[in-house]
Design a protein around this motif. Structure first.
Motif, PDB file in Angstrom:
ATOM      1  N   MET A 104      40.752  46.565  33.586  1.00  0.00           N
ATOM      2  CA  MET A 104      40.507  45.538  34.571  1.00  0.00           C
ATOM      3  C   MET A 104      41.836  45.019  35.108  1.00  0.00           C
ATOM      4  SD  MET A 104      38.057  42.365  34.087  1.00  0.00           S
ATOM      5  CE  MET A 104      37.841  41.236  35.371  1.00  0.00           C
ATOM      6  N   ILE A 105      41.857  44.810  36.419  1.00  0.00           N
ATOM      7  CA  ILE A 105      43.089  44.372  37.061  1.00  0.00           C
ATOM      8  C   ILE A 105      43.229  42.853  36.890  1.00  0.00           C
ATOM      9  CG2 ILE A 105      44.308  44.243  39.241  1.00  0.00           C
ATOM     10  CD1 ILE A 105      42.819  46.693  40.162  1.00  0.00           C
ATOM     11  N   SER A 106      44.388  42.444  36.478  1.00  0.00           N
ATOM     12  CA  SER A 106      44.599  41.010  36.267  1.00  0.00           C
ATOM     13  C   SER A 106      44.838  40.297  37.587  1.00  0.00           C
ATOM     14  CB  SER A 106      45.796  40.810  35.334  1.00  0.00           C
ATOM     15  OG  SER A 106      46.972  41.218  35.986  1.00  0.00           O
ATOM     16  N   ARG A 107      44.779  38.982  37.537  1.00  0.00           N
ATOM     17  CA  ARG A 107      44.994  38.180  38.750  1.00  0.00           C
ATOM     18  C   ARG A 107      46.394  38.381  39.301  1.00  0.00           C
ATOM     19  NH1 ARG A 107      42.281  32.366  37.198  1.00  0.00           N
ATOM     20  NH2 ARG A 107      40.174  33.145  37.030  1.00  0.00           N
ATOM     21  N   PHE A 108      47.353  38.501  38.406  1.00  0.00           N
ATOM     22  CA  PHE A 108      48.744  38.663  38.817  1.00  0.00           C
ATOM     23  C   PHE A 108      48.929  39.961  39.612  1.00  0.00           C
ATOM     24  CE2 PHE A 108      53.113  40.106  37.977  1.00  0.00           C
ATOM     25  CZ  PHE A 108      53.805  39.067  38.584  1.00  0.00           C
ATOM     26  N   VAL A 109      48.290  41.034  39.161  1.00  0.00           N
ATOM     27  CA  VAL A 109      48.400  42.332  39.847  1.00  0.00           C
ATOM     28  C   VAL A 109      47.728  42.253  41.213  1.00  0.00           C
ATOM     29  CG1 VAL A 109      47.766  44.772  39.751  1.00  0.00           C
ATOM     30  CG2 VAL A 109      48.563  43.615  37.696  1.00  0.00           C
ATOM     31  N   ARG A 110      46.562  41.634  41.277  1.00  0.00           N
ATOM     32  CA  ARG A 110      45.859  41.468  42.548  1.00  0.00           C
ATOM     33  C   ARG A 110      46.710  40.667  43.522  1.00  0.00           C
ATOM     34  NH1 ARG A 110      39.703  39.887  40.816  1.00  0.00           N
ATOM     35  NH2 ARG A 110      39.220  41.886  39.842  1.00  0.00           N
ATOM     36  N   LEU A 111      47.305  39.580  43.047  1.00  0.00           N
ATOM     37  CA  LEU A 111      48.153  38.742  43.885  1.00  0.00           C
ATOM     38  C   LEU A 111      49.370  39.525  44.373  1.00  0.00           C
ATOM     39  CD1 LEU A 111      48.572  35.881  45.014  1.00  0.00           C
ATOM     40  CD2 LEU A 111      49.844  35.344  42.944  1.00  0.00           C
ATOM     41  N   SER A 112      49.942  40.337  43.518  1.00  0.00           N
ATOM     42  CA  SER A 112      51.111  41.147  43.895  1.00  0.00           C
ATOM     43  C   SER A 112      50.747  42.153  44.977  1.00  0.00           C
ATOM     44  CB  SER A 112      51.664  41.913  42.707  1.00  0.00           C
ATOM     45  OG  SER A 112      51.756  41.118  41.595  1.00  0.00           O
ATOM     46  N   ILE A 113      49.630  42.828  44.803  1.00  0.00           N
ATOM     47  CA  ILE A 113      49.192  43.824  45.781  1.00  0.00           C
ATOM     48  C   ILE A 113      48.891  43.154  47.124  1.00  0.00           C
ATOM     49  CG2 ILE A 113      47.364  45.469  46.346  1.00  0.00           C
ATOM     50  CD1 ILE A 113      47.217  46.143  43.366  1.00  0.00           C
ATOM     51  N   ALA A 114      48.218  42.019  47.093  1.00  0.00           N
ATOM     52  CA  ALA A 114      47.889  41.293  48.315  1.00  0.00           C
ATOM     53  C   ALA A 114      49.165  40.853  49.039  1.00  0.00           C
ATOM     54  CB  ALA A 114      47.016  40.090  47.999  1.00  0.00           C
ATOM     55  N   THR A 115      50.144  40.401  48.242  1.00  0.00           N
ATOM     56  CA  THR A 115      51.419  39.974  48.823  1.00  0.00           C
ATOM     57  C   THR A 115      52.139  41.152  49.472  1.00  0.00           C
ATOM     58  OG1 THR A 115      51.595  38.284  47.108  1.00  0.00           O
ATOM     59  CG2 THR A 115      53.583  38.795  48.338  1.00  0.00           C
ATOM     60  N   LEU A 116      52.172  42.291  48.795  1.00  0.00           N
ATOM     61  CA  LEU A 116      52.820  43.482  49.345  1.00  0.00           C
ATOM     62  C   LEU A 116      52.150  43.932  50.649  1.00  0.00           C
ATOM     63  CD1 LEU A 116      53.507  45.598  46.151  1.00  0.00           C
ATOM     64  CD2 LEU A 116      55.182  44.536  47.661  1.00  0.00           C
ATOM     65  N   ILE A 117      50.833  43.898  50.676  1.00  0.00           N
ATOM     66  CA  ILE A 117      50.098  44.290  51.877  1.00  0.00           C
ATOM     67  C   ILE A 117      50.395  43.313  53.015  1.00  0.00           C
ATOM     68  CG2 ILE A 117      47.794  44.529  52.885  1.00  0.00           C
ATOM     69  CD1 ILE A 117      46.890  45.611  50.147  1.00  0.00           C
ATOM     70  N   ALA A 118      50.387  42.027  52.732  1.00  0.00           N
ATOM     71  CA  ALA A 118      50.671  41.020  53.759  1.00  0.00           C
ATOM     72  C   ALA A 118      52.084  41.184  54.309  1.00  0.00           C
ATOM     73  CB  ALA A 118      50.479  39.623  53.184  1.00  0.00           C
TER      74      ALA A 118
END
Length: 93
Positions: free
Chosen positions: A1-15
């Motif tokens: 399961m992907i942690s919140r930190f990883v999701r936030l990092s990916i979202a930040t990179l995409i943005a």
């Protein structure tokens, strides 16, 4: 399961990637700066194109005027013919 930190990092990179993409496009295709030597070459070309446009316009107007003259001449002939016909008819009565 992907942690919140990883999701936030990916979202930040995409943005960030979306935000930088227009800058990257501008950097890849810079606007050419006109040189002083190229400026005189552009000016006569603009003048000749406007001269050509003026010539085209003059030809078009001349054509239009010729058409009007032809139409007026045709109308005058028709009126004269009608008038002579009416006069001949009046003379026979």
């Amino acid at each position: 399961m992907i942690s919140r930190f990883v999701r936030l990092s990916i979202a930040t990179l995409i943005a960030v990637a979306i935000g930088i993409s227009p800058i990257a496009v501008m950097a890849a295709d810079p606007v050419p700066v006109p040189t002083p030597a190229a400026a005189p070459v552009v000016a006569p070309a603009a003048i000749t194109s406007s001269d050509k446009a003026a010539e085209k316009k003059a030809k078009k107007q001349a054509k239009k005027q010729a058409k009007k003259d032809k139409k007026a001449e045709k109308k005058a002939k028709k009126k004269a013919k009608k008038k002579s016909k009416a006069a001949a008819e009046a003379a026979t009565q």
